[in-house]
Design a protein around this motif. Structure first.
Motif, mmCIF file in Angstrom:
data_model
loop_
_atom_site.group_PDB
_atom_site.id
_atom_site.type_symbol
_atom_site.label_atom_id
_atom_site.label_comp_id
_atom_site.label_asym_id
_atom_site.label_seq_id
_atom_site.Cartn_x
_atom_site.Cartn_y
_atom_site.Cartn_z
ATOM 1 N N GLU A 130 10.034 0.391 11.906
ATOM 2 C CA GLU A 130 11.252 -0.185 11.361
ATOM 3 C C GLU A 130 11.260 -0.090 9.844
ATOM 4 N N ALA A 131 10.099 -0.388 9.250
ATOM 5 C CA ALA A 131 10.015 -0.411 7.790
ATOM 6 C C ALA A 131 10.201 0.962 7.186
ATOM 7 N N ALA B 156 12.205 3.533 1.254
ATOM 8 C CA ALA B 156 12.547 2.126 1.361
ATOM 9 C C ALA B 156 11.316 1.297 1.012
ATOM 10 N N GLU B 157 11.530 0.227 0.282
ATOM 11 C CA GLU B 157 10.395 -0.632 -0.060
ATOM 12 C C GLU B 157 9.881 -1.312 1.198
ATOM 13 N N VAL B 158 8.599 -1.212 1.436
ATOM 14 C CA VAL B 158 7.999 -1.818 2.617
ATOM 15 C C VAL B 158 7.745 -3.291 2.342
ATOM 16 N N PRO B 159 8.217 -4.187 3.236
ATOM 17 C CA PRO B 159 7.967 -5.617 3.016
ATOM 18 C C PRO B 159 6.485 -5.901 2.821
ATOM 19 N N SER B 160 6.205 -6.810 1.876
ATOM 20 C CA SER B 160 4.819 -7.038 1.490
ATOM 21 C C SER B 160 3.960 -7.556 2.630
ATOM 22 N N GLY B 161 4.556 -8.276 3.586
ATOM 23 C CA GLY B 161 3.781 -8.812 4.688
ATOM 24 C C GLY B 161 3.239 -7.756 5.622
ATOM 25 N N GLN B 162 3.747 -6.513 5.533
ATOM 26 C CA GLN B 162 3.317 -5.451 6.424
ATOM 27 C C GLN B 162 2.270 -4.533 5.802
ATOM 28 N N VAL B 163 1.966 -4.719 4.529
ATOM 29 C CA VAL B 163 1.005 -3.874 3.825
ATOM 30 C C VAL B 163 0.072 -4.746 2.996
ATOM 31 N N SER B 164 -1.226 -4.492 3.125
ATOM 32 C CA SER B 164 -2.210 -5.175 2.290
ATOM 33 C C SER B 164 -3.107 -4.140 1.631
ATOM 34 N N VAL B 165 -3.502 -4.415 0.402
ATOM 35 C CA VAL B 165 -4.432 -3.564 -0.329
ATOM 36 C C VAL B 165 -5.789 -4.263 -0.359
ATOM 37 N N GLY B 166 -6.834 -3.568 0.102
ATOM 38 C CA GLY B 166 -8.180 -4.135 0.125
ATOM 39 C C GLY B 166 -9.030 -3.599 -1.012
ATOM 40 N N LEU C 161 -2.732 2.328 -10.694
ATOM 41 C CA LEU C 161 -1.370 2.767 -10.413
ATOM 42 C C LEU C 161 -0.563 2.876 -11.706
ATOM 43 N N ASP C 162 0.195 3.962 -11.812
ATOM 44 C CA ASP C 162 1.154 4.126 -12.908
ATOM 45 C C ASP C 162 2.575 3.887 -12.431
ATOM 46 N N GLY C 163 2.726 3.643 -11.152
ATOM 47 C CA GLY C 163 3.999 3.378 -10.499
ATOM 48 C C GLY C 163 3.689 2.981 -9.068
ATOM 49 N N ASP C 164 4.703 2.948 -8.230
ATOM 50 C CA ASP C 164 4.490 2.569 -6.834
ATOM 51 C C ASP C 164 3.977 3.769 -6.036
ATOM 52 N N ALA C 165 2.659 3.861 -5.916
ATOM 53 C CA ALA C 165 2.057 4.921 -5.110
ATOM 54 C C ALA C 165 1.789 4.464 -3.686
ATOM 55 N N ILE C 166 2.023 3.186 -3.390
ATOM 56 C CA ILE C 166 1.744 2.643 -2.067
ATOM 57 C C ILE C 166 2.850 2.993 -1.073
ATOM 58 N N THR C 167 4.098 2.801 -1.469
ATOM 59 C CA THR C 167 5.212 3.040 -0.550
ATOM 60 C C THR C 167 5.253 4.475 -0.024
ATOM 61 N N PRO C 168 5.053 5.514 -0.856
ATOM 62 C CA PRO C 168 5.039 6.880 -0.303
ATOM 63 C C PRO C 168 3.929 7.094 0.726
ATOM 64 N N LEU C 169 2.783 6.459 0.534
ATOM 65 C CA LEU C 169 1.705 6.599 1.507
ATOM 66 C C LEU C 169 2.093 5.955 2.842
ATOM 67 N N VAL C 170 2.692 4.777 2.765
ATOM 68 C CA VAL C 170 3.106 4.084 3.993
ATOM 69 C C VAL C 170 4.207 4.868 4.696
ATOM 70 N N ALA C 171 5.123 5.430 3.910
ATOM 71 C CA ALA C 171 6.221 6.196 4.494
ATOM 72 C C ALA C 171 5.734 7.442 5.216
ATOM 73 N N ALA C 172 4.591 7.968 4.818
ATOM 74 C CA ALA C 172 4.050 9.178 5.447
ATOM 75 C C ALA C 172 3.409 8.873 6.801
ATOM 76 N N ILE C 173 3.179 7.594 7.092
ATOM 77 C CA ILE C 173 2.551 7.211 8.361
ATOM 78 C C ILE C 173 3.630 7.051 9.414
ATOM 79 N N GLU C 174 3.864 8.091 10.153
ATOM 80 C CA GLU C 174 4.863 8.078 11.225
ATOM 81 C C GLU C 174 4.457 9.085 12.283
ATOM 82 N N GLY C 175 4.964 8.906 13.489
ATOM 83 C CA GLY C 175 4.594 9.795 14.578
ATOM 84 C C GLY C 175 3.109 9.686 14.875
ATOM 85 N N ASP C 176 2.421 10.828 14.912
ATOM 86 C CA ASP C 176 0.982 10.809 15.206
ATOM 87 C C ASP C 176 0.134 10.659 13.953
#
Length: 397
Positions: free
Chosen positions: A151-152, A163-173, A267-282
């Protein structure tokens, strides 16, 4: 204002005589194996604003920091999981001795000598040993998690936008093993450029980095959740291993996507959202830097964009349910190097590097440059032997 060098092993003032007296009584109680009395005396010492740890010469007293310190990585409770503490667990003094025995020079050789005994605690410690991350997770609904993730990432309005991924669905360790300036710069950039939750495990307050982390967590309580342990990292002569520490962060997380990141990555910008967006399908994981093995697997070369065999631990995002299905991070990896490759090869799905350039850079990697070269080579080879076995059993399709 935080006291300087809190938890670093150097006291800022001399302890008062009555505190030293309590410490001497505790030493005698431990010698007599009267752990109940030793626990009570430790608590009295802590109530006076001091921490005590055992050293070769006897004991050392340091000013108590303004945060909870767990004795070991394994002792941090995972709600409802195997790492949770409760009645029937050994007291802090008995647990500390068990850890000391487990990590004695006769049992294990760590860089720089014997491991420091982690007997500072707030609460009781669970039995020492290797934790099973998969077993410690309960009521994890993978189907629901995948649905929420899809959905995100399906809401991207146009190519090249995310699309910005809601913070509750992504955590940085993050693992903190020293370098307070690195910690501050890394976390400040995450706060500025992302909305993700930040989970941080501080190993031993090395160089006062844990105190800096505490300051940041106090400033951003809605974004940062931090845990502190007395154990120092294995690569600094302590008993805390990279894989076990990474697994603890994974177990403490509840997000759909778990981001692995090092404090030398900025980070020099939002590098997290593109990584999350790439996680789809298999696709189960996406990273900043990818690698592929050469024929025979003895060497790896930079790879991507697109599908890759391995993702480097500087920065990558992984579906948390896929990480759990893989058994978590390699618990036998005491040092980070090649542990990311071992983890990558165990993941049940496709790994990719996004086609777009990510706004991120890496600064001096202390985990490589500031580690004893003999230790670095030995532990790297130790882990890479397992990587070669995985390559043989999981050849490229």
């Amino acid at each position: 204002m935080l006291p300087p060098q809190v938890g670093s092993g150097a006291s800022v003032t001399e302890p008062p005589n009555h505190v030293t007296g309590l410490a001497e009584r505790r030493a005698k109680a431990r010698e007599a194996r009267d752990y109940a009395a030793a626990d009570k005396l430790r608590q009295e010492i802590e109530d006076e604003g001091w921490l005590i740890r055992d050293v070769a010469e006897g004991f050392a007293l340091t000013v108590r920091p303004p945060f909870t310190i767990w004795p070991t990585v394994a002792s941090i409770p995972v709600p409802g999981g195997a790492g949770d503490t409760g009645s029937g667990r050994p007291g802090r003094e008995r647990a500390a001795e068990a850890v000391e025995e487990r990590h004695s020079p006769a049992r294990e050789q760590a860089a720089g000598g014997a491991a420091r005994t982690p007997n500072v605690a707030d609460g009781t410690e669970g039995e020492p040993g290797t934790e099973n991350v998969v077993a410690s997770q309960v009521l994890w609904d993978a189907a629901l998690a995948t649905s929420r993730l899809q959905e995100a990432i399906s809401a991207a309005p146009a190519a090249g936008e995310h699309a910005e991924v809601p913070s509750g669905q992504v955590s940085v360790g993050l693992l903190v093993d020293g370098g307070p300036a690195d910690v501050r710069k890394c976390v400040d950039a995450l706060i500025a450029h992302t909305t993700a939750k930040i989970l941080v495990l501080d190993l031993g307050d090395v160089e006062g980095a844990g105190s800096v982390l505490h300051e940041l967590a106090e400033r951003h309580p809605e974004r940062i959740e931090a845990w502190h342990v007395a154990e120092t990292p294995h690569w600094r002569g302590g008993p805390a291993g990279w894989g076990a520490a990474r697994n603890k962060l994974l177990a403490l997380d509840s997000a759909d996507v778990h981001v692995v990141m090092e404090t030398s990555t900025i980070l020099d910008g939002d590098a997290i959202t593109p990584l999350v967006a790439a996680i789809e399908g298999d696709v189960v994981a996406a990273g900043w830097k990818g690698v592929d093995p050469d024929e025979g697997g003895r060497d790896w070369h930079e790879a991507g964009p697109g599908q890759v065999r391995g993702l480097l631990g500087y920065l990558f995002a992984v579906r948390r349910d896929a990480a759990l299905e893989a058994g978590g991070f390699p618990d036998k990896a005491r040092y980070y190097r090649n542990g990311d490759l071992e983890f990558s090869l165990a993941l049940p799905g496709t790994l990719v590097v996004p086609h777009e350039r990510l706004p991120v850079h890496q600064e001096r990697h202390r985990g490589y440059h500031d580690v004893d070269p003999d230790y670095r080579d030995r532990e790297s080879r130790r882990t890479y032997d397992r990587v070669l076995n995985l390559l043989r059993s999981h050849p490229a399709s």
